[in-house]
Design a protein around this motif. Structure first.
Motif, PDB file in Angstrom:
ATOM      1  N   UNK A   8       6.884  -0.690   6.796  1.00 18.15           N
ATOM      2  CA  UNK A   8       6.112   0.555   6.726  1.00 18.15           C
ATOM      3  C   UNK A   8       6.628   1.447   5.598  1.00 18.15           C
ATOM      4  N   UNK A   9       7.930   1.487   5.421  1.00 16.83           N
ATOM      5  CA  UNK A   9       8.509   2.296   4.343  1.00 16.83           C
ATOM      6  C   UNK A   9       8.120   1.723   2.986  1.00 16.83           C
ATOM      7  N   UNK A  10       8.139   0.388   2.844  1.00 10.35           N
ATOM      8  CA  UNK A  10       7.716  -0.240   1.594  1.00 10.35           C
ATOM      9  C   UNK A  10       6.246   0.081   1.313  1.00 10.35           C
ATOM     10  N   UNK A  11       5.428   0.071   2.364  1.00 14.08           N
ATOM     11  CA  UNK A  11       4.014   0.410   2.223  1.00 14.08           C
ATOM     12  C   UNK A  11       3.864   1.844   1.720  1.00 14.08           C
ATOM     13  N   UNK A  12       4.610   2.755   2.300  1.00 16.24           N
ATOM     14  CA  UNK A  12       4.545   4.162   1.899  1.00 16.24           C
ATOM     15  C   UNK A  12       4.982   4.331   0.451  1.00 16.24           C
ATOM     16  N   UNK A  13       5.983   3.575   0.024  1.00 14.29           N
ATOM     17  CA  UNK A  13       6.479   3.698  -1.351  1.00 14.29           C
ATOM     18  C   UNK A  13       5.444   3.255  -2.380  1.00 14.29           C
ATOM     19  N   UNK A  14       4.520   2.399  -1.971  1.00 10.67           N
ATOM     20  CA  UNK A  14       3.462   1.979  -2.888  1.00 10.67           C
ATOM     21  C   UNK A  14       2.623   3.168  -3.339  1.00 10.67           C
ATOM     22  N   UNK A  15       2.477   4.152  -2.473  1.00  9.91           N
ATOM     23  CA  UNK A  15       1.658   5.305  -2.806  1.00  9.91           C
ATOM     24  C   UNK A  15       2.327   6.202  -3.836  1.00  9.91           C
ATOM     25  N   UNK A  16       3.651   6.226  -3.867  1.00 11.89           N
ATOM     26  CA  UNK A  16       4.325   7.078  -4.829  1.00 11.89           C
ATOM     27  C   UNK A  16       4.700   6.324  -6.100  1.00 11.89           C
ATOM     28  N   UNK A  17       4.754   4.998  -6.026  1.00 12.52           N
ATOM     29  CA  UNK A  17       5.207   4.226  -7.165  1.00 12.52           C
ATOM     30  C   UNK A  17       4.110   3.711  -8.069  1.00 12.52           C
ATOM     31  N   UNK A  18       2.902   3.578  -7.546  1.00 14.03           N
ATOM     32  CA  UNK A  18       1.839   3.001  -8.355  1.00 14.03           C
ATOM     33  C   UNK A  18       0.644   3.946  -8.383  1.00 14.03           C
TER      34      UNK A  18
END
Length: 154
Positions: A8-18
């Motif tokens: 879930x944290x990796x999923x959330x990071x997709x929104x800030x990284x890409x």
């Protein structure tokens, strides 16, 4: 469903990284709906109005005998299922985005007709259409798991 917090944290990071390139993503969706969608309709053996109320008949149809019959049937089934995903994706969009995508890609309305339908000027319409196409890419990505992602990232 159990939530794996690491995933879930990796999923959330997709929104800030890409960051999504909304113009190129809209172009990808436009190409999909103008070309791939039309071809899927032909392969699936259904009419353009299918997207508004998808119903696939399980009635047996006569098929020819020869090599690759199973491959052709599988291709037809995947085309039909992809069209169901297109329909589901459109149904989860905002009402205005639904009107735009159905008006343009199913009913073949021109820009003037679409501006009248949604009540806006041409410049506003282009932004609303791009927004609708990007909304579609968001929905389609998780509804049709076997199709490529239509997003373009910066």
């Amino acid at each position: 469903m159990n939530i794996d917090f690491k995933i879930a944290q990796q999923f959330q990071l997709q929104f800030s990284g890409m960051e999504v390139d909304t113009v190129k993503t809209a172009t990808q969706v436009r190409n999909f709906l103008k070309k791939d969608y039309k071809r899927l309709l032909r392969i699936a053996g259904v009419q353009d109005s299918f997207i508004k109320s998808p119903t696939i008949s399980d009635d047996p149809q006569a098929s020819s005998f020869g090599n690759g019959i199973e491959d052709k049937l599988v291709k037809k089934l995947y085309a039909q299922e992809t069209l169901v995903c297109v329909s589901k994706s459109i149904r989860v969009l905002s009402h205005e985005s639904q009107q735009i995508l159905l008006g343009v890609y199913v009913d073949n309305r021109n820009v003037w007709e679409m501006c009248e339908l949604i009540g806006c000027e041409r410049a506003q319409y282009q932004n609303k259409k791009r927004k609708a196409e990007n909304e579609f890419a968001d929905a389609f990505e998780t509804i049709c798991l076997w199709w490529r992602d239509l997003h373009v990232y910066k």
